[in-house]
Design a protein around this motif. Structure first.
Motif, PDB file in Angstrom:
ATOM      1  N   ASP A 127      96.831  57.906  93.143  1.00  0.00           N
ATOM      2  CA  ASP A 127      96.840  59.091  92.292  1.00  0.00           C
ATOM      3  C   ASP A 127      95.545  59.069  91.496  1.00  0.00           C
ATOM      4  OD1 ASP A 127      97.199  61.048  90.291  1.00  0.00           O
ATOM      5  OD2 ASP A 127      99.373  60.803  90.372  1.00  0.00           O
ATOM      6  N   THR A 138     104.522  61.424  93.891  1.00  0.00           N
ATOM      7  CA  THR A 138     104.532  60.031  93.465  1.00  0.00           C
ATOM      8  C   THR A 138     105.846  59.744  92.743  1.00  0.00           C
ATOM      9  OG1 THR A 138     103.473  60.512  91.346  1.00  0.00           O
ATOM     10  CG2 THR A 138     102.020  59.963  93.206  1.00  0.00           C
ATOM     11  N   ARG A 178     106.156  61.132  89.355  1.00  0.00           N
ATOM     12  CA  ARG A 178     106.402  62.575  89.219  1.00  0.00           C
ATOM     13  C   ARG A 178     107.895  62.891  89.347  1.00  0.00           C
ATOM     14  NH1 ARG A 178     103.138  67.616  90.075  1.00  0.00           N
ATOM     15  NH2 ARG A 178     104.738  69.185  89.827  1.00  0.00           N
ATOM     16  N   GLY A 224     100.421  63.842  90.487  1.00  0.00           N
ATOM     17  CA  GLY A 224     101.665  63.360  91.064  1.00  0.00           C
ATOM     18  C   GLY A 224     102.071  64.033  92.361  1.00  0.00           C
ATOM     19  N   HIS A 248      96.475  57.915  87.448  1.00  0.00           N
ATOM     20  CA  HIS A 248      97.295  59.081  87.120  1.00  0.00           C
ATOM     21  C   HIS A 248      97.179  59.468  85.642  1.00  0.00           C
ATOM     22  CE1 HIS A 248      99.692  55.776  85.628  1.00  0.00           C
ATOM     23  NE2 HIS A 248     100.295  56.665  84.852  1.00  0.00           N
TER      24      HIS A 248
END
Length: 166
Positions: free
Chosen positions: A89, A137, A140, A64, A106
């Motif tokens: 990600d 991101t 996050r 993130g 991610h």
């Protein structure tokens, strides 16, 4: 999980969120480094920094955290060996040391203890050690429902706090 359109809408909320995100230095102890604002990247925005344009920086997100890897253009630029990792990600791919398109996400669910250890080592000893952090991101900074993540701490701003109004 929120639809991509929802993440795009969250980007529009960024100007409202930034005043609520503050960097706190604590007690004065000599000159303090200037804090950079926290920048939020949606998946679509991050995708624009995939190394396809010469005049554009190259970004990768790991855990993130968005890093500017432009200085490693020979590794991450167009046609380079790790170009598949940029503009997104790629946390899972980094953990598994994989360029498989299914791993360029991610999502860390199901990673082994060894893969998670590898991820942390690469995150700290490669990305944080070599490349500047340019943002985070949306996943996050924000929770799935779009509310601020109360556990968010910028990697490059250890004294960061979120106001109680959050």
């Amino acid at each position: 999980m929120a639809a991509e359109g929802s993440w795009g809408a969250l980007a529009l909320l960024l100007p409202a969120l930034l005043p609520l995100l503050v960097g706190s230095q604590g007690p004065e102890k000599g000159p303090q480094p200037r804090q950079r604002p926290v920048r939020l990247f949606t998946e679509a925005e991050l995708g624009r920094y995939g190394g396809g344009q010469e005049d554009q920086p190259i970004y990768i997100a790991v855990k993130g955290v968005v890093f500017d890897v432009t200085s490693g253009k020979e590794f991450y630029g167009k046609g380079a060996p790790y170009n598949a990792l940029v503009g997104k990600d790629s946390t899972r791919g980094i953990a598994k040391m994989s360029l498989d398109p299914e791993d360029l996400t991610h999502d860390t669910v199901g990673l082994t203890e060894e893969e998670l250890k590898s991820l942390d080592e690469t995150f700290n000893n490669v990305y944080k050690a070599k490349y500047p952090i340019v943002g985070y991101t949306a996943r996050r900074i924000l929770s799935e429902d779009g509310s601020p993540n109360p556990n968010f701490k910028p990697e490059d701003q250890p004294h960061f706090t979120i106001k109680d109004e959050f």
